[in-house]
Motif scaffolding. Structure first.
Motif, short mmCIF file in Angstrom:
data_model
loop_
_atom_site.label_atom_id
_atom_site.label_comp_id
_atom_site.label_asym_id
_atom_site.label_seq_id
_atom_site.Cartn_x
_atom_site.Cartn_y
_atom_site.Cartn_z
N ARG A 1 -2.39 -2.40 10.30
CA ARG A 1 -3.42 -1.42 11.09
C ARG A 1 -4.16 -3.27 11.68
NH1 ARG A 1 -4.11 2.14 6.57
NH2 ARG A 1 -6.16 0.44 5.86
N ALA A 2 -4.76 -4.12 10.92
CA ALA A 2 -4.93 -5.70 10.88
C ALA A 2 -4.74 -5.79 11.73
CB ALA A 2 -4.76 -5.97 9.77
N THR A 3 -3.05 -5.95 12.05
CA THR A 3 -2.41 -7.19 13.20
C THR A 3 -1.63 -5.82 14.16
OG1 THR A 3 -0.48 -6.81 11.45
CG2 THR A 3 -1.26 -8.30 11.31
N GLY A 4 -1.60 -4.63 13.95
CA GLY A 4 -0.58 -3.95 14.98
C GLY A 4 0.99 -4.27 15.07
N CYS A 5 1.73 -4.57 13.74
CA CYS A 5 3.22 -4.61 13.50
C CYS A 5 3.14 -4.03 13.36
CB CYS A 5 3.09 -5.79 13.05
SG CYS A 5 2.55 -7.64 13.22
N ASP A 6 4.45 -3.67 13.76
CA ASP A 6 5.89 -2.25 12.95
C ASP A 6 6.89 -2.77 11.77
OD1 ASP A 6 6.48 -0.02 12.21
OD2 ASP A 6 7.74 0.78 13.79
N LEU A 7 6.35 -2.98 10.38
CA LEU A 7 6.90 -3.71 9.44
C LEU A 7 7.96 -2.91 8.88
CD1 LEU A 7 3.59 -4.87 7.13
CD2 LEU A 7 5.02 -5.57 9.26
N PHE A 8 7.89 -1.47 8.84
CA PHE A 8 8.84 -1.22 7.82
C PHE A 8 9.96 -0.54 8.41
CE2 PHE A 8 5.05 -0.27 5.83
CZ PHE A 8 5.57 -0.86 4.19
N THR A 9 11.54 -0.09 8.25
CA THR A 9 12.92 -0.92 8.94
C THR A 9 13.15 0.66 7.96
OG1 THR A 9 14.03 -2.29 7.78
CG2 THR A 9 13.11 -3.29 9.43
N SER A 10 12.95 1.21 7.08
CA SER A 10 13.57 2.18 7.04
C SER A 10 12.93 3.00 5.23
CB SER A 10 15.21 2.63 6.03
OG SER A 10 15.60 1.27 4.93
N ASP A 11 13.03 3.76 4.72
CA ASP A 11 12.81 4.54 3.96
C ASP A 11 13.91 5.73 3.01
OD1 ASP A 11 12.24 5.52 5.41
OD2 ASP A 11 10.41 7.42 5.12
N LEU B 1 1.33 -16.42 1.52
CA LEU B 1 0.23 -15.72 3.35
C LEU B 1 -0.17 -14.27 2.02
CD1 LEU B 1 3.34 -16.75 5.76
CD2 LEU B 1 0.42 -17.29 4.94
N SER B 2 0.33 -13.06 1.93
CA SER B 2 -0.49 -11.90 0.95
C SER B 2 -1.59 -12.60 -0.23
CB SER B 2 0.72 -11.34 0.42
OG SER B 2 1.84 -11.10 0.88
N ILE B 3 -1.33 -13.55 -0.66
CA ILE B 3 -2.38 -14.08 -1.63
C ILE B 3 -3.18 -14.23 -0.61
CG2 ILE B 3 -3.04 -15.35 -3.27
CD1 ILE B 3 -0.42 -15.00 -4.51
N ALA B 4 -3.14 -15.71 0.17
CA ALA B 4 -4.65 -15.83 1.16
C ALA B 4 -4.98 -15.51 1.60
CB ALA B 4 -3.47 -17.15 1.80
N TRP B 5 -4.06 -13.67 2.69
CA TRP B 5 -5.54 -13.15 3.90
C TRP B 5 -5.68 -12.12 2.69
CZ3 TRP B 5 -1.98 -7.73 3.94
CH2 TRP B 5 -3.09 -7.47 5.65
N ALA C 1 3.61 -10.98 10.90
CA ALA C 1 1.86 -10.92 10.72
C ALA C 1 1.22 -10.98 9.61
CB ALA C 1 2.91 -8.59 10.32
N LEU C 2 1.69 -11.71 8.71
CA LEU C 2 0.84 -11.65 7.46
C LEU C 2 -0.11 -13.08 7.80
CD1 LEU C 2 3.14 -11.46 3.87
CD2 LEU C 2 0.81 -10.78 4.96
N HIS C 3 1.03 -14.47 8.74
CA HIS C 3 0.83 -15.25 9.27
C HIS C 3 -0.59 -14.91 10.21
CE1 HIS C 3 0.26 -19.15 11.61
NE2 HIS C 3 -0.01 -19.62 10.83
N VAL D 1 11.85 -3.81 4.44
CA VAL D 1 11.16 -4.22 6.17
C VAL D 1 11.63 -5.14 6.76
CG1 VAL D 1 8.34 -3.97 4.64
CG2 VAL D 1 9.84 -6.08 4.17
N ASP D 2 11.50 -5.62 8.03
CA ASP D 2 11.91 -7.01 8.36
C ASP D 2 10.65 -7.89 8.15
OD1 ASP D 2 11.35 -8.71 10.71
OD2 ASP D 2 13.13 -7.04 11.90
N ASN D 3 11.72 -8.80 7.99
CA ASN D 3 10.90 -9.68 6.50
C ASN D 3 10.29 -11.44 7.73
OD1 ASN D 3 14.37 -10.65 6.74
ND2 ASN D 3 13.68 -12.84 6.42
#
Length: 203
Positions: free
Chosen positions: A79-89, A14-18, A157-159, A149-151
């Protein structure tokens, strides 16, 4: 630009396709159930440093380069989807016995020698950082640059980003790469890749 067929609708496919569609390629993803494989049940850990081991210099180099690209990639996707991906650093690996503690020290020394930041923590430092951990913890290994990230949010988000970029989805299994009518074919089918590319060392 041309046409691209991506076989496999997990995080990599999906990353490559996007990104390809965003760059102007005409992209089709072939997968009966996009995002339902290993990407859906993964832990979401972006932790190549903590998993490093002496003798695996090339693996560490590749993983560290990927980790360095994740913030920009994730920010763009957010930015493209509005989804919050990261869960920790930052990631903390702990040892419960002497053997585990020795392994963590080995990892820390070797990864530091490769130029990456890692810190060995004492029991007191671990309890200060994570008070809920039990008293049996002997030693900790902190990798402050690692992420998670929350997988499942990532897959969704990628879809979504793919659909918005004009990627088409074909929900039938691919039996032969040669049968795909595309200028470029990307094989990203995870454990099923060896079936389509005999001899591919997937384990």
């Amino acid at each position: 630009m041309g046409t691209v067929a991506v076989v496999g609708g997990g995080v990599i496919g999906l990353s490559i396709a996007w990104r390809a569609a965003s760059a102007g390629w005409d992209v089709t993803v072939h997968d009966p159930t996009p995002g339902a494989g290993a990407s859906w049940v993964a832990g979401g850990m972006l932790a190549p440093l903590s998993e490093g081991w002496p003798g695996e210099e090339h693996v560490l180099e590749l993983g560290a380069a990927s980790l360095a690209r994740w913030p920009e990639f994730g920010d763009r996707l957010q930015r493209a989807t509005g989804c919050d991906l990261f869960t920790s650093d930052g990631s903390l690996t702990v040892a419960l016995d002497a053997a585990d503690a020795a392994d963590l020290r080995t990892v820390a020394e070797w990864v530091q020698a490769q130029g990456h930041e890692m810190r060995v923590l004492t029991r007191a430092e671990i309890r200060e950082l994570e008070p809920s951990l039990g008293p049996r913890i002997r030693l900790g290994l902190l990798a402050p640059t690692e992420l998670a990230v929350d997988n499942r949010i990532l897959v969704d988000a990628l879809h979504r980003a793919c659909v918005e970029a004009g990627v088409r989805f074909v929900a039938t299994a691919v039996d032969s790469l040669d049968a795909l009518p595309a200028d470029r074919v990307v094989l990203a089918a995870g454990s099923a890749s060896a079936r389509l590319w005999p001899g591919l060392p997937v384990r």
